[in-house]
Design an enzyme around this catalytic site. Structure first.
Site, PDB file in Angstrom:
ATOM      1  N   PHE A 111       4.276   4.823  -5.402  1.00  0.00           N
ATOM      2  CA  PHE A 111       3.418   3.984  -6.239  1.00  0.00           C
ATOM      3  C   PHE A 111       2.136   4.692  -6.651  1.00  0.00           C
ATOM      4  O   PHE A 111       1.533   4.358  -7.676  1.00  0.00           O
ATOM      5  CB  PHE A 111       3.095   2.667  -5.521  1.00  0.00           C
ATOM      6  CG  PHE A 111       1.937   2.699  -4.572  1.00  0.00           C
ATOM      7  CD1 PHE A 111       0.675   2.267  -4.960  1.00  0.00           C
ATOM      8  CD2 PHE A 111       2.102   3.120  -3.254  1.00  0.00           C
ATOM      9  CE1 PHE A 111      -0.391   2.268  -4.082  1.00  0.00           C
ATOM     10  CE2 PHE A 111       1.041   3.134  -2.371  1.00  0.00           C
ATOM     11  CZ  PHE A 111      -0.205   2.707  -2.780  1.00  0.00           C
ATOM     12  N   LYS A 112       1.725   5.688  -5.884  1.00  0.00           N
ATOM     13  CA  LYS A 112       0.494   6.399  -6.222  1.00  0.00           C
ATOM     14  C   LYS A 112       0.581   7.067  -7.594  1.00  0.00           C
ATOM     15  O   LYS A 112      -0.448   7.313  -8.237  1.00  0.00           O
ATOM     16  CB  LYS A 112       0.175   7.440  -5.155  1.00  0.00           C
ATOM     17  CG  LYS A 112       0.034   6.887  -3.739  1.00  0.00           C
ATOM     18  CD  LYS A 112      -1.145   5.973  -3.604  1.00  0.00           C
ATOM     19  CE  LYS A 112      -1.263   5.388  -2.213  1.00  0.00           C
ATOM     20  NZ  LYS A 112      -1.616   6.338  -1.162  1.00  0.00           N
TER      21      LYS A 112
END
Length: 471
Positions: A111-112
């Site tokens: 998700f980063k």
């Protein structure tokens, strides 16, 4: 709109200057002077927008017109061009009450990427248009480092150094960082845990002379642009879930969170006007956030190594932003609380404040055993393979979802990044080719002691052009 520090001792800054500052010069975290209120008419308009257009609309509320719309569109398009799904963050239905928001379609499968691919493009843009020197310094529990490196590797005018805890990230996470051999990348593997790495980073950013001399810029979620970019997928998830499940359903969001950054993005979205019903924090056995929500005590506990290493965190750096709003934006009270935390190792909220916390947040710390059980259960019942962090989110969904509600649980990483845990269930997964190819690549990293002075020495050599990752 200007930006101020949670501790009240920084003169108001514009958007780009806020991003370049990272950590507030008084040790606080930067927040907007006011949070934009989004009307129901605007929400109705936004719900039909694709992800990239929604990003531009939300970002524009905070950027003070410092980035021309045409430039912003180019940055957004470049940021998400490498994502493997055209929706960027697609929503999958697992059953009538559980939806999974897949946040792992970026280049490093976590998700980063959603925030950090944009941040890399943004820093490159600022370097070119303002002539700024960009020396990025960050700490990672696994995913931030790989995403940040991927976002800026090879970019002219930018150098990046990432600290990660030695042998305390998954093998894939380690390989994604340390197989990069670009001259503008330095990996420091610190003999300690993530909290040790994060402490060194914050101390270096608090040294204003060192920070200024070496042009340090933040990539961690202490930087508000990380929070803002993540806010977009809360809106996107809510709109897609309402579309699929029906407008009558109450929509919860369950978020695997170690450093409080991801869940704070949801808190920000809700304060803007997104009608999320429940904001649910999912943690692992490093459950400082669960204990705070349930008891009001915020105190780092004993570090535990788990199957979900990206959340093996005891000191949640974004907690201060939440505390600022909990204390009704009273920076003097925030400073007092943070002073108590520094001197006594704990803070406590009680009475009405605790009741307010419990009205705004719910939290669950999942055990390693629960994680493995849920991974096996959902694989068997739905055919869907959860990664261990996503399993924490699903455990929290099972604990808190009620009749008439649906929950969007965030899939924060691809399960291939954590095959050590998946293999314990005798599940054989097919690796994406980008991950499968990592094992044959040479690694470049420098293993160092948990020592600020040694990190400082490495940084000075790197920024002077003398340091290289050791193979």
């Amino acid at each position: 709109m200007n930006y101020i520090s949670t501790r009240g001792q920084v003169a108001p800054k514009g958007f780009i200057d806020t991003v370049l500052m990272g950590l507030g010069e008084d040790g606080g975290l930067m927040v907007p002077e006011r949070i934009p209120a989004v009307s129901s008419d605007t929400l109705e308009w936004w719900k039909g927008l694709p992800f990239r257009e929604l990003f531009i609309e939300i970002f524009s509320l905070y950027a003070n017109d410092e980035i021309p719309q045409g430039d912003l569109k180019e940055l957004v398009d470049a940021s998400y061009a490498t994502f493997r799904d055209p929706e960027v963050t697609p929503l999958r239905k697992l059953d009538d009450s559980l939806y999974i928001l897949e946040l792992f379609h970026g280049p490093t499968f976590a998700f980063k990427d959603v925030a950090l691919q944009f941040m890399g493009e943004f820093y490159s843009y600022v370097s070119k248009t303002r002539g700024e020197i960009i020396h990025i310094l960050g700490a990672t529990s696994g995913d931030t480092g790989a995403a940040a490196i991927q976002g800026v590797r090879g970019k002219e005018g930018i150098k990046i150094c990432i600290l990660h805890p030695h042998e305390k990230v998954s093998k894939v996470q380690e390989l994604q960082m340390t197989t990069v051999h670009d001259e503008n990348v330095l990996n420091l593997s610190v003999k300690g845990n993530f909290d040790d790495c994060q402490r060194i980073i914050k101390e270096l950013f608090s040294d204003l002379e060192f920070k200024g001399e070496h042009h340090l810029r933040a990539i961690n979620s202490i930087n508000f642009v990380r929070i803002l970019a993540q806010t977009v997928y809360y809106f996107y998830a809510y709109f897609r879930a309402a579309e699929q499940a029906g407008e009558s359903k109450k929509i919860n969001v369950s978020v695997p969170s170690g450093n409080f950054g991801n869940i704070f993005s949801g808190f920000l979205a809700k304060k803007m006007g997104l009608p999320i019903h429940k904001l649910i924090i999912a943690t692992n056995e490093n459950n400082i956030l669960e204990r705070f929500v349930k008891t009001g005590e915020y105190r780092p506990g004993e570090f535990r190594k788990t199957h979900s290493p990206s959340m093996d965190i005891q000191v949640a750096s974004n907690f201060e932003r939440y505390l600022y709003y909990l204390l009704d934006e009273d920076s003097a009270k925030v400073s007092a609380y943070m002073g108590t935390l520094a001197s006594e190792g704990r803070i406590v909220v009680e009475g009405d404040l605790l009741r307010r916390v419990q009205s705004e947040l719910q939290a669950l710390g999942a055990t390693n055993e629960q994680n493995l059980e849920l991974i096996g259960k959902y694989r068997s019942e739905t055919g869907y393979l959860l990664d261990p962090h996503t399993a924490c989110g699903v455990a929290a969904y099972e604990a808190f979802n009620e009749d008439g509600e649906i929950t969007v649980s965030f899939a924060t990483a691809h399960p291939a990044k954590f095959d050590e845990a998946i293999r314990l269930l005798d599940i054989v997964q097919e690796f994406p080719v980008e991950i499968a190819e990592l094992i044959a690549k040479e690694q470049y990293q420098t293993v160092i002691e948990n020592d600020k002075a040694e990190v400082t020495r490495q940084l000075e050599a790197f920024f002077a052009g003398d340091a290289v990752n050791k193979a």
